[in-house]
Design a protein around this motif. Sequence first.
Motif, PDB file in Angstrom:
ATOM      1  N   LEU A  63      36.505  33.806  41.186  1.00  0.00           N
ATOM      2  CA  LEU A  63      36.965  35.037  40.554  1.00  0.00           C
ATOM      3  C   LEU A  63      37.889  35.775  41.505  1.00  0.00           C
ATOM      4  O   LEU A  63      37.892  35.535  42.714  1.00  0.00           O
ATOM      5  CB  LEU A  63      35.783  35.921  40.128  1.00  0.00           C
ATOM      6  N   HIS A  64      38.688  36.671  40.935  1.00  0.00           N
ATOM      7  CA  HIS A  64      39.569  37.543  41.698  1.00  0.00           C
ATOM      8  C   HIS A  64      39.128  38.975  41.415  1.00  0.00           C
ATOM      9  O   HIS A  64      39.368  39.491  40.318  1.00  0.00           O
ATOM     10  CB  HIS A  64      41.030  37.338  41.296  1.00  0.00           C
ATOM     11  N   GLN A  65      38.482  39.597  42.385  1.00  0.00           N
ATOM     12  CA  GLN A  65      37.894  40.908  42.130  1.00  0.00           C
ATOM     13  C   GLN A  65      38.912  42.026  42.050  1.00  0.00           C
ATOM     14  O   GLN A  65      38.594  43.124  41.577  1.00  0.00           O
ATOM     15  CB  GLN A  65      36.820  41.226  43.180  1.00  0.00           C
ATOM     16  N   ASN A  66      40.177  41.775  42.460  1.00  0.00           N
ATOM     17  CA  ASN A  66      41.187  42.830  42.428  1.00  0.00           C
ATOM     18  C   ASN A  66      42.367  42.529  41.519  1.00  0.00           C
ATOM     19  O   ASN A  66      43.352  43.274  41.525  1.00  0.00           O
ATOM     20  CB  ASN A  66      41.706  43.097  43.842  1.00  0.00           C
ATOM     21  N   ALA A  67      42.312  41.444  40.735  1.00  0.00           N
ATOM     22  CA  ALA A  67      43.506  41.071  39.969  1.00  0.00           C
ATOM     23  C   ALA A  67      43.156  40.282  38.712  1.00  0.00           C
ATOM     24  O   ALA A  67      42.197  39.514  38.692  1.00  0.00           O
ATOM     25  CB  ALA A  67      44.450  40.233  40.833  1.00  0.00           C
ATOM     26  N   GLN A 105      40.584  40.632  35.101  1.00  0.00           N
ATOM     27  CA  GLN A 105      40.174  40.888  36.479  1.00  0.00           C
ATOM     28  C   GLN A 105      38.658  40.746  36.644  1.00  0.00           C
ATOM     29  O   GLN A 105      37.874  41.304  35.868  1.00  0.00           O
ATOM     30  CB  GLN A 105      40.602  42.295  36.891  1.00  0.00           C
ATOM     31  N   GLY A 106      38.260  39.968  37.647  1.00  0.00           N
ATOM     32  CA  GLY A 106      36.846  39.838  37.985  1.00  0.00           C
ATOM     33  C   GLY A 106      36.071  38.824  37.167  1.00  0.00           C
ATOM     34  O   GLY A 106      34.875  38.653  37.405  1.00  0.00           O
ATOM     35  N   TRP A 107      36.717  38.109  36.237  1.00  0.00           N
ATOM     36  CA  TRP A 107      35.992  37.145  35.393  1.00  0.00           C
ATOM     37  C   TRP A 107      35.917  35.791  36.089  1.00  0.00           C
ATOM     38  O   TRP A 107      36.876  35.316  36.690  1.00  0.00           O
ATOM     39  CB  TRP A 107      36.679  36.994  34.046  1.00  0.00           C
ATOM     40  N   TRP A 108      34.766  35.146  35.970  1.00  0.00           N
ATOM     41  CA  TRP A 108      34.502  33.821  36.531  1.00  0.00           C
ATOM     42  C   TRP A 108      35.288  32.776  35.739  1.00  0.00           C
ATOM     43  O   TRP A 108      35.203  32.733  34.506  1.00  0.00           O
ATOM     44  CB  TRP A 108      33.006  33.561  36.441  1.00  0.00           C
ATOM     45  N   HIS A 109      36.054  31.912  36.436  1.00  0.00           N
ATOM     46  CA  HIS A 109      36.913  30.973  35.719  1.00  0.00           C
ATOM     47  C   HIS A 109      37.271  29.783  36.602  1.00  0.00           C
ATOM     48  O   HIS A 109      37.026  29.787  37.819  1.00  0.00           O
ATOM     49  CB  HIS A 109      38.187  31.671  35.246  1.00  0.00           C
ATOM     50  N   TYR A 128      48.281  40.617  46.799  1.00  0.00           N
ATOM     51  CA  TYR A 128      47.455  39.602  47.448  1.00  0.00           C
ATOM     52  C   TYR A 128      46.140  39.502  46.683  1.00  0.00           C
ATOM     53  O   TYR A 128      45.235  40.327  46.882  1.00  0.00           O
ATOM     54  CB  TYR A 128      47.184  39.971  48.917  1.00  0.00           C
ATOM     55  N   PRO A 129      45.992  38.529  45.786  1.00  0.00           N
ATOM     56  CA  PRO A 129      44.749  38.425  45.020  1.00  0.00           C
ATOM     57  C   PRO A 129      43.580  38.024  45.912  1.00  0.00           C
ATOM     58  O   PRO A 129      43.668  37.068  46.676  1.00  0.00           O
ATOM     59  CB  PRO A 129      45.057  37.334  43.989  1.00  0.00           C
ATOM     60  N   GLU A 130      42.501  38.779  45.819  1.00  0.00           N
ATOM     61  CA  GLU A 130      41.290  38.433  46.557  1.00  0.00           C
ATOM     62  C   GLU A 130      40.562  37.323  45.816  1.00  0.00           C
ATOM     63  O   GLU A 130      40.762  37.115  44.613  1.00  0.00           O
ATOM     64  CB  GLU A 130      40.418  39.672  46.723  1.00  0.00           C
ATOM     65  N   PHE A 131      39.713  36.609  46.512  1.00  0.00           N
ATOM     66  CA  PHE A 131      39.152  35.361  45.991  1.00  0.00           C
ATOM     67  C   PHE A 131      37.701  35.213  46.414  1.00  0.00           C
ATOM     68  O   PHE A 131      37.372  35.372  47.591  1.00  0.00           O
ATOM     69  CB  PHE A 131      39.983  34.200  46.545  1.00  0.00           C
ATOM     70  N   TYR A 225      28.190  37.942  40.719  1.00  0.00           N
ATOM     71  CA  TYR A 225      29.261  37.864  41.697  1.00  0.00           C
ATOM     72  C   TYR A 225      28.707  38.220  43.075  1.00  0.00           C
ATOM     73  O   TYR A 225      28.075  39.245  43.261  1.00  0.00           O
ATOM     74  CB  TYR A 225      30.387  38.821  41.324  1.00  0.00           C
ATOM     75  N   GLY A 226      28.955  37.358  44.032  1.00  0.00           N
ATOM     76  CA  GLY A 226      28.440  37.539  45.376  1.00  0.00           C
ATOM     77  C   GLY A 226      29.290  38.514  46.179  1.00  0.00           C
ATOM     78  O   GLY A 226      30.202  39.151  45.672  1.00  0.00           O
ATOM     79  N   PRO A 227      29.003  38.659  47.465  1.00  0.00           N
ATOM     80  CA  PRO A 227      29.763  39.572  48.319  1.00  0.00           C
ATOM     81  C   PRO A 227      31.212  39.123  48.460  1.00  0.00           C
ATOM     82  O   PRO A 227      31.532  37.944  48.346  1.00  0.00           O
ATOM     83  CB  PRO A 227      29.024  39.476  49.663  1.00  0.00           C
ATOM     84  N   ALA A 228      32.085  40.083  48.668  1.00  0.00           N
ATOM     85  CA  ALA A 228      33.526  39.792  48.744  1.00  0.00           C
ATOM     86  C   ALA A 228      33.819  38.805  49.869  1.00  0.00           C
ATOM     87  O   ALA A 228      33.219  38.842  50.922  1.00  0.00           O
ATOM     88  CB  ALA A 228      34.307  41.086  48.954  1.00  0.00           C
ATOM     89  N   TYR A 229      34.775  37.931  49.603  1.00  0.00           N
ATOM     90  CA  TYR A 229      35.169  36.934  50.598  1.00  0.00           C
ATOM     91  C   TYR A 229      36.681  36.801  50.553  1.00  0.00           C
ATOM     92  O   TYR A 229      37.272  36.752  49.484  1.00  0.00           O
ATOM     93  CB  TYR A 229      34.510  35.594  50.287  1.00  0.00           C
ATOM     94  N   TYR A 230      37.335  36.743  51.693  1.00  0.00           N
ATOM     95  CA  TYR A 230      38.783  36.742  51.743  1.00  0.00           C
ATOM     96  C   TYR A 230      39.271  35.556  52.566  1.00  0.00           C
ATOM     97  O   TYR A 230      39.491  35.676  53.768  1.00  0.00           O
ATOM     98  CB  TYR A 230      39.291  38.041  52.369  1.00  0.00           C
TER      99      TYR A 230
END
Length: 243
Positions: A63-67, A105-109, A128-131, A225-230
């Motif tokens: 997922l992309h939590q910001n885009a 934005q934020g959907w699992w895919h 910059y899409p987060e992942f 959705y787990g903790p943010a990871y970049y």
Amino acid sequence: MISYMDFTSPDVQFFYDLRSNRFMTKDSRNYINALGRKQLNTLGDVSLLDIFLSKSNIVEPHLHQNASELVYLVSGSAVVSLINPFTKKLINIPLQPQQVANVPQGWWHYEIATTDDTHILAIFDAPYPEFIGGSDILRLTPAEILSHSYCLDEAKIKEALAPIQGTVVIGPPKDCKLTPAGQVQGMQAAANVPLAGTTRAASAVQARMIGPAAYPPPPGYPYEYGPAYYPLNYGSGWQPGGR
């Protein structure tokens, strides 16, 4: 107008060759190039992934939590699959060239190539899409937590997840020894869809998009959705050279 840009500067950029910024490489037929503001400073709040896949290769569940992500198929064929968090249903969207699928934005895919030489453009409404990748959720969540949460055998979880040692991005990993029993289910969903441009094709795609899930997710599928990871320090831009 891009407020931060001085268009009289000698450093202003209007052109970029995506071949100059390899994001990641699995092999010569499966790789991703990237374009963000770091590569093209007039770009504004948009970015692009240039994705090349051979048959059965998959951009792993993520997922992309910001885009949001607009998936455009240039060539080949693919299935874009996403989970609607409001209906709790899995949606499979088969794509032919010049067709698009939108992932909010934020959907699992995830995206699976159903033919060789598949070329996808993934367009994001963020520089910059987060992942967050499924491989990271699975390998970083302690086995005892998965066992306790879903009443699963902890030893079997550890055994099953042991091969996941890093962020996958394009799967399956090159060293995967498993022999699939049949087609990936998302690919099978696309196999019976006629070529685009026909009434039957449109009806078939629409039925898959608004009807019941074409197939249920496997047990323990990570809805949460787990903790943010970049990966690759997205916050400061994609880094040339990939991984």
